[in-house]
Write an enzyme that holds these catalytic residues in place. Sequence first.
Site, PDB file in Angstrom:
ATOM      1  N   ASP A   1       0.834  -1.220   0.000  1.00  0.00           N
ATOM      2  CA  ASP A   1       0.000   0.000   0.000  1.00  0.00           C
ATOM      3  C   ASP A   1       0.868   1.270   0.000  1.00  0.00           C
ATOM      4  O   ASP A   1       1.729   1.422   0.857  1.00  0.00           O
ATOM      5  CB  ASP A   1      -0.866  -0.073   1.270  1.00  0.00           C
ATOM      6  CG  ASP A   1      -1.827   1.090   1.427  1.00  0.00           C
ATOM      7  OD1 ASP A   1      -1.851   1.989   0.566  1.00  0.00           O
ATOM      8  OD2 ASP A   1      -2.588   1.074   2.432  1.00  0.00           O
TER       9      ASP A   1
ATOM     10  N   HIS B   1      -4.315   3.951   6.545  1.00  0.00           N
ATOM     11  CA  HIS B   1      -3.188   3.502   5.718  1.00  0.00           C
ATOM     12  C   HIS B   1      -1.852   3.705   6.422  1.00  0.00           C
ATOM     13  O   HIS B   1      -1.661   4.637   7.186  1.00  0.00           O
ATOM     14  CB  HIS B   1      -3.185   4.257   4.388  1.00  0.00           C
ATOM     15  CG  HIS B   1      -4.391   3.991   3.550  1.00  0.00           C
ATOM     16  ND1 HIS B   1      -4.468   2.934   2.677  1.00  0.00           N
ATOM     17  CD2 HIS B   1      -5.578   4.624   3.479  1.00  0.00           C
ATOM     18  CE1 HIS B   1      -5.661   2.947   2.086  1.00  0.00           C
ATOM     19  NE2 HIS B   1      -6.357   3.965   2.549  1.00  0.00           N
TER      20      HIS B   1
END
Lengths: 554, 554
Positions: free
Chosen positions: B196, B367
């Site tokens: 990510d 995130h």
Amino acid sequence: MKNINNSKLKIIPLGGLEQIGMNITAFQFEDSIIVVDCGLSFPEDDMLGIDLVIPDVTFLKDNIDKVKGFIITHGHEDHIGALPYVLKEINIPIYTTKLTMGIIENKLKEHNLVKSTRRKVIKHGQSINLGAFRIEFIKTNHSIADASALAIYSPAGTVVHTGDFKVDYTPVFGDTIDLQRFGEIGKKGVLALMCDSTNAERPGFTMSEKSVGKTFDNIFAENKNSRIIVATFASNVDRVQQIINSAYKFGRKVVVEGRSMVSIIGIASELGYINIPDKTLIDIEQLKNYPDEQTVLITTGSQGESMAALSRMAAHIHKKVTIKPGDTVIFSSNPIPGNEKAVSKVINELSRTGANVIFQDTHVSGHACQEEIKLIYSLVRPKYAIPVHGEFRHLKAHAEVAKSIGIPKENIFIMQSGDVLELGEETAEVTGKVPTGTILVDGLGVGDVGNIVLRDRQHLAEDGILIVVLTLEKYSNQVLAGPDIVSRGFVYVRESEGLMDEARQVVSDALDSCLNKNISDWGKIKNTVKDSLSDYLWKKTKRNPMILPIIMEV
Amino acid sequence: MKNINNSKLKIIPLGGLEQIGMNITAFQFEDSIIVVDCGLSFPEDDMLGIDLVIPDVTFLKDNIDKVKGFIITHGHEDHIGALPYVLKEINIPIYTTKLTMGIIENKLKEHNLVKSTRRKVIKHGQSINLGAFRIEFIKTNHSIADASALAIYSPAGTVVHTGDFKVDYTPVFGDTIDLQRFGEIGKKGVLALMCDSTNAERPGFTMSEKSVGKTFDNIFAENKNSRIIVATFASNVDRVQQIINSAYKFGRKVVVEGRSMVSIIGIASELGYINIPDKTLIDIEQLKNYPDEQTVLITTGSQGESMAALSRMAAHIHKKVTIKPGDTVIFSSNPIPGNEKAVSKVINELSRTGANVIFQDTHVSGHACQEEIKLIYSLVRPKYAIPVHGEFRHLKAHAEVAKSIGIPKENIFIMQSGDVLELGEETAEVTGKVPTGTILVDGLGVGDVGNIVLRDRQHLAEDGILIVVLTLEKYSNQVLAGPDIVSRGFVYVRESEGLMDEARQVVSDALDSCLNKNISDWGKIKNTVKDSLSDYLWKKTKRNPMILPIIMEV
């Protein structure tokens, strides 16, 4: 200044209180009106196709015999941008500082208004008398040089207007904001303070402009082998000065690119607001004569504007400069709310080309944060607080700051455009409303695009248009030609032939039903066609295009 | 797993690498293809009228006999949103965790696809075999419960795909990301890590979701006398859990409002992912039976969406709840880039109504920041790094992070959608390209709006349209009716009668010139009319509306 009739001072904002933009405020005492600033705002997202938004100055036109002049605090578009449009309606003189006037004159030239506009340059510390008012210009710091606060003296009392400001103890050019004078005026008694709210949600202090200069030096030191391109606001002359300083220190030549950048740096240089060492500036044509590591480009486009120089360089459509691998590109700016995606798009394009993009610690705000706002309140100690320059959320945050340092709640006025606030020594209240509004500028048209046109543009943008044309025989109402359907922005016709064929059938059926019922009123026929087609398309596509039936007769 | 033919593993992203959105990646080993995620993206600003954007899956359709199934990492729209559309084209099974499957099933129901879609729920720690692949689901933390990383084992080696993740040592629900397993798999040797990139520009660590819970407790404690309304992402079940926890602690009843919020909380509650104490939840209809200070509303609309519950409450058009002075409104979210102005608009509306709006420390990201990315690299120690989930700037920042911890530059692959990356034990290279693209969904239409339609919508949005209609006599080409000009979105006609009269004259003159020159080709006539009118309007207005000549014949 004696207030013989015990009249009140009226403060009448004509814009600037629902948004950051379009600042314009009238001050009236008896038969004297002065106007502080005359800014534009940029179109909201739903104002499709609109270039600029300017204030409705009907109130000033209706009182033109009383209006003494424009007092301009600084040269940003949201404070001067509407001048050329408004001056065409009301021809009154402009009073402002030297650089600000230089930037305004540039605008007046474009609109052929130089000759017809009276102008007077005022220095910080100077005052002018306009009718019942005396207005003193006070030095402040902001992201453009030559910004002023105003002390507006009237027989009913004194109002201090900060303009847009920050407190910069180490300014790049000129002096620190004249805090002493704020204190002195405050000591004598101030009725109301109208203070910048832009950063009122932010705690602490805004960093000095000079801090950015240090970052530039570091970046220049770390990127000795690459060309450096810096995008920033054209009007931030001090920023440009610091880029030039770093360039000079590291032995680089400087190119200035982008229409507004070239124009403002030209004015600032001519008027002595920027100091460019000899042989530092070169023409963009000369760029090829120097190795990359000896050049710096200062350019517009820091907001991701698709037509600005930086975007064109990134997209390889700039005539003279193309970003290449190894270039260092600095965004010396924060995205203005609404521009985030556009800026990100340019950053992506630049990165993809292989440039090293830097956007951290390369910008500081030009507006006061909470501690600076408190400082000004503590120096001025006004009876009344009128937060200005912001959206409602900023005005409200500002009101909280004012409350926190002791201004009573009932003495804080969050005004709306058009409100007439009457101030006396002991009283303050909103007593009325004057007409205000926004006028949309689209191309050469000023005010010819209104809500109906905007609604149509939004409708067209969303689902496109279908035009149904037919020719009827004058007397019999018999269909001689058509119905034809032409669509734009609705559906890719070649892939949707079946749909369009059926749509034509729906229209034919609707027409037949009208003729069978002997309906000859064109309005009714059009509505029947429109409704049937609209229903059909919604059922089939869940879309709602504009439908425009046109009937001709022969 | 033996690699008898010494075949390579192919990684083929079909989306997700030019933007945050539309994640879908194919993995191919010999005759086996698996697909990780199947997300949508939201339209760019210039995609006027478009509802959703989904990936072009031509590559999967062309290889349908090889495609074994969808592996879904978590239940966010950018990972599952395109499933209902893509499943209509390729009917393959779905493998994912329980909550994720619950959310997907809800979508399938709406599209009437439940019966036709094979589905299998997988637990963290479990593996499935699909063709040549074995895929293991690994527990991670994210802003939605039940998120997974994947270990994709193939005869050519192992790829670890993080999905969207953060490292939360104190998660609200369930366990911390299974760092041990990342280490264990890493120890055995991992060919590539696909990690990510969303927050790869941000230094440090993302805060724990639990930190928001503390803020809620503080806000609840400080606002004991007011109604509390919290807007957040519907899918952030842990966030909702924490709001419910605070409400329970402070003796408040909870109302859940907004379609997607009600739906997801229903699913999460049913599947045991949220723990709502008895008698805490009440129906919105019961709200009036409780004093304000004993209620909390959890609602959609944290992104300023104009049709979401919060915006409707703020604008006083919500049927059951209206924001009133004294209400405390918490934005438990950051604006997604592009939504800043819409969010600000709602904050202004709420503030103007007298509500106290809070948006600081009330959100954390889902995130991983740079230090978490480094942690995963240090556990997995892959040979190759493939940054995923981001715009180019994020992928590039991720590549820098990977480089900083020792991955050689030549082993880092910033891929583009469609790239075919072939991985072997000693080699990795992009060897080809498969067709990819975006398909626009507008209402019921999937793919019937393309570039031409979009360009027309942009043109219409900018300056509107003028339609010129006339009827010609079939043989003589004599004008029997018209020319009539109808405009929409161009100018407010009543205020611009002169302009429209002159425009008609320009058209008549152009027609006359054609007839005088015996031009009878309709195409030429139309072009002449168009050009003359366009020139005239540009000269007069500096605008460039669409001009559409329509000729009928009788």
